[in-house]
Design an enzyme around this catalytic site. Structure first.
Site, PDB file in Angstrom:
ATOM      1  N   LYS A 176      -2.981   2.668 -40.056  1.00 44.30           N
ATOM      2  CA  LYS A 176      -4.950   2.825 -39.095  1.00 44.30           C
ATOM      3  C   LYS A 176      -4.273   2.371 -37.305  1.00 44.30           C
ATOM      4  O   LYS A 176      -4.290   1.681 -37.241  1.00 44.30           O
ATOM      5  CB  LYS A 176      -5.990   1.753 -39.713  1.00 44.30           C
ATOM      6  CG  LYS A 176      -6.747   2.193 -38.611  1.00 44.30           C
ATOM      7  CD  LYS A 176      -7.909   0.796 -38.790  1.00 44.30           C
ATOM      8  CE  LYS A 176      -7.904   0.014 -37.387  1.00 44.30           C
ATOM      9  NZ  LYS A 176      -8.489   0.930 -35.964  1.00 44.30           N
ATOM     10  N   GLY A 228      -1.605  -5.992 -31.470  1.00 47.27           N
ATOM     11  CA  GLY A 228      -3.249  -6.444 -30.276  1.00 47.27           C
ATOM     12  C   GLY A 228      -3.549  -7.507 -30.227  1.00 47.27           C
ATOM     13  O   GLY A 228      -2.428  -8.153 -29.426  1.00 47.27           O
ATOM     14  N   THR A 230      -4.717 -11.276 -28.820  1.00 49.12           N
ATOM     15  CA  THR A 230      -4.543 -12.490 -29.165  1.00 49.12           C
ATOM     16  C   THR A 230      -5.712 -12.564 -30.425  1.00 49.12           C
ATOM     17  O   THR A 230      -5.661 -12.843 -31.247  1.00 49.12           O
ATOM     18  CB  THR A 230      -4.419 -13.191 -28.385  1.00 49.12           C
ATOM     19  OG1 THR A 230      -2.884 -12.536 -27.641  1.00 49.12           O
ATOM     20  CG2 THR A 230      -4.388 -14.711 -29.184  1.00 49.12           C
ATOM     21  N   GLY A 233      -6.084 -11.226 -33.412  1.00 44.73           N
ATOM     22  CA  GLY A 233      -4.756 -11.195 -34.411  1.00 44.73           C
ATOM     23  C   GLY A 233      -5.102 -12.580 -34.720  1.00 44.73           C
ATOM     24  O   GLY A 233      -4.765 -13.506 -36.021  1.00 44.73           O
ATOM     25  N   GLU A 250       2.049  -9.431 -33.859  1.00 44.50           N
ATOM     26  CA  GLU A 250       2.569  -8.988 -32.124  1.00 44.50           C
ATOM     27  C   GLU A 250       1.754  -9.158 -31.195  1.00 44.50           C
ATOM     28  O   GLU A 250       0.511  -8.404 -31.805  1.00 44.50           O
ATOM     29  CB  GLU A 250       3.399  -8.255 -32.339  1.00 44.50           C
ATOM     30  CG  GLU A 250       4.632  -7.762 -31.058  1.00 44.50           C
ATOM     31  CD  GLU A 250       3.512  -6.902 -29.877  1.00 44.50           C
ATOM     32  OE1 GLU A 250       3.580  -7.626 -28.746  1.00 44.50           O
ATOM     33  OE2 GLU A 250       3.613  -6.009 -30.112  1.00 44.50           O
ATOM     34  N   CYS A 284       2.242  -5.196 -23.179  1.00 42.82           N
ATOM     35  CA  CYS A 284       2.116  -6.323 -23.296  1.00 42.82           C
ATOM     36  C   CYS A 284       3.498  -6.922 -22.806  1.00 42.82           C
ATOM     37  O   CYS A 284       3.509  -8.852 -22.639  1.00 42.82           O
ATOM     38  CB  CYS A 284       2.002  -6.967 -24.868  1.00 42.82           C
ATOM     39  SG  CYS A 284       3.325  -5.921 -25.577  1.00 42.82           S
ATOM     40  N   GLU A 382      -4.185 -12.277 -20.129  1.00 46.27           N
ATOM     41  CA  GLU A 382      -3.770 -10.744 -20.014  1.00 46.27           C
ATOM     42  C   GLU A 382      -5.039  -9.691 -19.318  1.00 46.27           C
ATOM     43  O   GLU A 382      -5.873  -9.611 -20.058  1.00 46.27           O
ATOM     44  CB  GLU A 382      -3.178 -10.327 -21.412  1.00 46.27           C
ATOM     45  CG  GLU A 382      -2.425  -9.301 -20.896  1.00 46.27           C
ATOM     46  CD  GLU A 382      -2.084  -9.398 -22.480  1.00 46.27           C
ATOM     47  OE1 GLU A 382      -1.599  -7.971 -22.957  1.00 46.27           O
ATOM     48  OE2 GLU A 382      -2.604  -9.447 -23.949  1.00 46.27           O
TER      49      GLU A 382
END
Length: 477
Positions: A176, A228, A230, A233, A250, A284, A382
């Protein structure tokens, strides 16, 4: 404009179940440059069924590692011939400067294909070990059907961290791509078909969040591989935890570049520009916290400011451009919001700020903050844009403490005239990847993070291990 009306499922280009479409918009011109179907839950069901059929009954998982490696090698040859096309396509759809696309966006995925093709040539499916009562056979088998969910910033790089080892392991994959960057995945599907990857082994369904969550939750999926944010995730990890489904994540980073007092600033800044501003800061692993001792703080601030100010901002297709636009208006607004936060927190804008370089396109001014403390939001969260924070430290131990004082642990660097001493610093910083006077990722070495930067490792032999199940067989007689 690149128009795609179909999805790649079961080795064929098939009509989608729904009528929705996704517009791919140039971050530079704000004009539509592509259109693809918006995949639905029904499309995901069909793709998983095709992958399930390919895995449960097809030839791919029953081939030897060497046989699969030969096919991956053919895909690598096709990829090598199309590198320039892939690089230009990624620049068009997400605004990566063409120099970076030619340096990393296309060549690094190719390197991963080449690495796993070579690894598979002699990789043993079974290993014999002595046991207490007789021989033990340790067998490596593919984990099954993999849902690979990738972001928009380095779409082919992240795709290949999952697809290349999953293919070698013998898995079937539903890919995807992000809604912002589906075009490169279509090109990859064409190349995979040309290389002879069997029907159903690689399926491509661009879609949004809801269809993506349906894919993650699907009972026919054995493993989810996600890159992607956090926050996303955590959601995906929670779903997989409830289902006891294999998962690798990741996630984000807030990496620190430690500039030691003996560093040659003139020579360091060229490499630090890549490490901190790569892909318009949308990486990242970007080194966005610059740690400088109080003894050289002003000097480092001036050097970083000069480096950032020297980066030409403009059309990402122009080879002279150092920093292009951000991927979407929401990203532009998000980054500018962090610049406001930094100013409100009391940090000083040395370069950049809130004046946009252009009226058209999703550009932000590359920005450097001084007077930053590590408890500020611009030092802890981030930002995912060309915004750097220069943070003072007292001594080397304090620099290492600040580097480790983060929710993340994905990457980092140290800049020093003594590379051996730099290695000592590297061993003390809790991150998954590190650089001494540089930063780079290698296909043959594991990539991943500590803490909130993720779970598991990609790349290298370790990355292959994430797509394998290990079976121990004891035998008497």
């Amino acid at each position: 404009m690149r128009q795609h009306d179909t999805l790649f499922i079961g080795g064929e280009w098939v009509a989608p179940a729904g009528t929705g479409t996704i517009d791919v918009i140039s971050p530079h011109t704000e004009e539509v440059v592509g259109r693809v179907p918006d995949g639905t839950a029904a499309d995901m069901d069909r793709a998983v069924a095709a992958a399930r059929e390919a895995f449960d009954h097809g030839p791919w998982p029953r081939m030897t590692f060497a046989e699969r490696a030969a096919v991956i090698g053919r895909l690598a040859e096709i990829y090598a011939a199309g590198q320039a096309e892939m690089a230009a396509l990624i620049t068009e759809e997400m605004g990566s400067p063409i120099t970076f696309s030619n340096l990393a966006q296309a060549p690094q995925p190719l390197g991963m294909l080449q690495f796993y093709a070579a690894l598979g040539e002699e990789f043993a499916q079974e290993e014999q070990r002595p046991g207490l009562f007789g021989p033990i056979t340790v067998r490596r088998e593919p984990v099954g059907v993999v849902a690979a969910i990738v972001p928009w910033n380095v779409p082919q790089f992240v795709t290949m961290t999952k697809v290349a080892p999953a293919l070698l392991a013998g898995c079937a994959i539903v890919l995807k791509p992000a809604p912002e960057t589906p075009l490169d995945a279509y090109l990859l599907a064409e190349w995979a078909s040309e290389a002879g990857i069997p029907a159903g082994v690689l399926n491509v369904v661009p879609a949004g969040r809801e269809a993506g969550e349906h894919l993650v939750s699907h009972p026919g999926v054995d493993k989810v591989a996600f890159t992607g944010s956090t926050a996303a995730g955590r959601r995906i990890g929670g779903i997989c935890g409830e289902q006891l489904k294999r998962v690798s994540l990741e996630l984000g980073g807030k990496s620190a570049a430690i500039v030691l007092d003996d560093a040659d600033l003139a020579s360091s800044m060229g490499m630090l520009a890549i490490a901190s501003l790569m892909n318009n800061g949308q990486a990242c692993v970007a080194q966005t916290r610059i740690l400088a001792s109080r003894r050289r703080y002003d000097e480092v601030v001036d050097a970083v400011a000069a480096m950032v100010a020297s980066q030409p901002v403009g059309d990402p297709a122009d080879p002279a451009t150092g920093i292009g636009p951000l991927v979407a208006r929401r990203q532009q607004e998000r980054v500018e919001g962090y610049v406001r936060i930094g100013m409100d927190e009391g940090a000083k804008v040395v370069v950049g700020g809130l004046d946009r370089p252009y009226d058209r396109g999703w550009y932000v001014a590359p920005t450097v903050f001084s007077g930053v403390s590590n408890d500020m939001r611009i030092a802890r969260e981030e930002i995912f844009g060309p915004v750097l924070a220069v943070i003072p430290y007292e001594d080397e131990a304090d620099a290492i403490r600040i580097a480790n004082d983060s929710d993340y642990g994905l990457a980092g660097t140290v800049w020093t005239a003594d590379a051996e001493h730099g290695m000592d610093v590297a061993r003390q910083v809790r991150t998954g990847t590190y650089g001494v006077n540089c930063f780079m990722l290698e296909a043959n070495a594991p990539f991943g993070g500590y803490k909130a930067s993720g779970v598991g490792r990609e790349l290298g032999p370790e990355g292959l291990g994430g797509y394998l199940e290990y079976k121990s067989i004891s035998r008497l007689g």
